[in-house]
Design an enzyme around this catalytic site. Structure first.
Site, mmCIF file in Angstrom:
data_model
loop_
_atom_site.group_PDB
_atom_site.id
_atom_site.type_symbol
_atom_site.label_atom_id
_atom_site.label_comp_id
_atom_site.label_asym_id
_atom_site.label_seq_id
_atom_site.Cartn_x
_atom_site.Cartn_y
_atom_site.Cartn_z
ATOM 1 N N ASP A 26 0.876 -1.191 0.186
ATOM 2 C CA ASP A 26 0.025 0.063 0.156
ATOM 3 C C ASP A 26 0.894 1.256 0.006
ATOM 4 O O ASP A 26 1.998 1.200 0.588
ATOM 5 C CB ASP A 26 -0.809 0.086 1.225
ATOM 6 C CG ASP A 26 -2.160 0.764 1.263
ATOM 7 O OD1 ASP A 26 -2.159 1.450 0.147
ATOM 8 O OD2 ASP A 26 -2.871 1.143 2.398
ATOM 9 N N HIS A 43 3.019 3.380 -8.934
ATOM 10 C CA HIS A 43 2.822 2.044 -9.263
ATOM 11 C C HIS A 43 3.832 1.250 -9.948
ATOM 12 O O HIS A 43 4.445 0.343 -9.853
ATOM 13 C CB HIS A 43 1.372 1.744 -9.951
ATOM 14 C CG HIS A 43 0.113 2.157 -9.534
ATOM 15 N ND1 HIS A 43 -0.117 1.646 -8.004
ATOM 16 C CD2 HIS A 43 -0.964 2.910 -9.651
ATOM 17 C CE1 HIS A 43 -1.252 1.943 -7.538
ATOM 18 N NE2 HIS A 43 -1.971 2.607 -8.698
ATOM 19 N N LEU A 137 10.964 -20.595 -3.893
ATOM 20 C CA LEU A 137 9.768 -20.015 -3.400
ATOM 21 C C LEU A 137 8.563 -20.102 -4.200
ATOM 22 O O LEU A 137 8.515 -20.298 -5.495
ATOM 23 C CB LEU A 137 10.179 -18.410 -3.440
ATOM 24 C CG LEU A 137 9.215 -17.407 -3.159
ATOM 25 C CD1 LEU A 137 8.907 -17.084 -1.812
ATOM 26 C CD2 LEU A 137 9.453 -16.131 -4.012
HETATM 27 C C1 FPP Z 1 -1.861 0.280 -3.526
HETATM 28 O O1 FPP Z 1 -1.355 1.555 -3.451
HETATM 29 C C2 FPP Z 1 -1.186 -0.697 -4.618
HETATM 30 C C3 FPP Z 1 -2.038 -1.188 -5.530
HETATM 31 C C4 FPP Z 1 -3.484 -0.958 -5.403
HETATM 32 C C5 FPP Z 1 -1.417 -1.611 -6.645
HETATM 33 C C6 FPP Z 1 -0.300 -2.651 -6.402
HETATM 34 C C7 FPP Z 1 0.418 -2.839 -7.849
HETATM 35 C C8 FPP Z 1 1.587 -2.976 -7.991
HETATM 36 C C9 FPP Z 1 2.860 -2.546 -6.842
HETATM 37 C C10 FPP Z 1 1.930 -2.961 -9.365
HETATM 38 C C11 FPP Z 1 2.888 -4.417 -10.015
HETATM 39 C C12 FPP Z 1 2.302 -5.513 -9.125
HETATM 40 C C13 FPP Z 1 3.080 -6.746 -9.253
HETATM 41 C C14 FPP Z 1 2.700 -8.096 -8.741
HETATM 42 C C15 FPP Z 1 3.859 -6.772 -10.347
HETATM 43 P P1 FPP Z 1 -2.565 2.692 -3.607
HETATM 44 O O2 FPP Z 1 -2.672 3.140 -5.057
HETATM 45 O O3 FPP Z 1 -3.604 2.324 -2.810
HETATM 46 O O4 FPP Z 1 -1.768 3.895 -2.801
HETATM 47 P P2 FPP Z 1 -2.357 5.023 -1.874
HETATM 48 O O5 FPP Z 1 -3.294 4.347 -0.532
HETATM 49 O O6 FPP Z 1 -1.379 5.798 -1.394
HETATM 50 O O7 FPP Z 1 -3.224 5.719 -2.786
#
Ligand code: FPP
Length: 267
Positions: A26, A43, A137
């Site tokens: 997050d 992201h 893993l």
């Molecule tokens: C949460 O941060 C993150 C996500 C919803 C997306 C996670 C995705 C990745 C890290 C991309 C790639 C994944 C893989 C497995 C290669 P948020 O957007 O909710 O952050 P915020 O709470 O600060 O808005």
């Protein structure tokens, strides 16, 4: 004491290492905002962190790493952002699968695959097959995942078996429910890590995390380095896991004994 033999900055016996670590990644959006950039920039950096954390988990001898990449609820985000996250996941699989193979990593996805695009579904299937004979893993990616939806799917599957006379309602046990979840065959998470300072479970592994230890860090996911990962493991190592027993009882029972009681088998 057999040491983990890699770069943990504190001594931890191999047998104390969590078998299954699950992460709620997050804070990508806030990280980007702090830098004055659009959310998708966060992201992109988040996906870079995934590489580093997967490699480190394998090197430390962790058996399963579950990453919460996209929740059921995330489908409600602006369509452009959904598109970028899906693209990043596809890009990660296409670009990284050779490297994952070199690292002896296996691959699995949990969640509602009916909502994936046909191209993503194909890529996931190909990657799973390509890495299936590896022995290291298990990288388990939660995609279009929600704990309540997963339990609902499992309940329907069990109800259908009862209706067909394959099992009796009276035979339904915790073991049978676990066998119908997307995580069937995987050990429950020992440690759940959430970045970005939020202290919520957000519909993640609701059944499986019953006895997990939780580690919440204010660090935003794109800054969650190997060093931060090691801090989480050090904290985990300092915990006394009781599994509902008294402290004295818990010290005489190993986590492996507890798994047998729960009807789980090592992966
Ligand atoms: C949460 O941060 C993150 C996500 C919803 C997306 C996670 C995705 C990745 C890290 C991309 C790639 C994944 C893989 C497995 C290669 P948020 O957007 O909710 O952050 P915020 O709470 O600060 O808005």
């Amino acid at each position: 004491m057999s040491s983990t033999g890699s770069s943990l900055p504190f001594p931890m016996p191999r047998e104390a290492m969590p078998r299954h670590v699950a992460m709620i990644m997050d804070g990508n959006g806030r990280w980007a905002k702090l830098k004055g950039r659009p959310r998708v920039f966060g992201h992109r950096y988040g996906a870079e962190r995934v590489r580093e954390i997967v490699e480190q988990a394998g090197q430390w001898g962790i058996s399963v790493l579950t990453l919460y990449a996209f929740s059921d609820e995330n489908w409600g985000r602006p369509i452009d952002e959904v598109g970028v996250i899906m693209h990043l996941i596809e890009h990660y699989l296409r670009k990284e699968r050779q490297e994952l193979n070199r690292q002896n990593v296996r691959f699995r996805v949990i969640g509602d695959s009916s909502r994936f695009s046909p191209a993503l579904r194909k890529l996931i299937d190909e990657t799973r097959e390509m890495l299936a004979d590896n022995t290291g893993l298990i990288l388990n990616v939660a995609l279009s995942y929600g704990g309540r939806a997963e339990i609902t799917r499992a309940t329907k599957a069990i109800a259908e078996k009862v209706a067909r006379g394959e099992i009796l309602a009276d035979d339904i046990s915790q073991k049978i429910i676990a066998e119908h979840l997307d995580t069937a065959g995987l050990p429950d998470p020992d440690l759940v890590i959430r970045t970005s300072g939020e202290s919520r479970i957000s519909n993640f592994l609701l059944w499986q995390a019953a006895y997990a230890e939780f580690y919440f860090t204010p660090v935003l996911w794109p800054d969650f380095s190997r060093h931060e990962f090691a801090k989480a493991l050090e904290d985990f190592y300092s915990r006394e896991r009781r599994f509902g027993l008294t402290g004295a009882q818990a010290r005489s029972v190993t986590a492996a004994d507890f798994l047998v009681v729960q009807g789980q088998t090592p992966c």
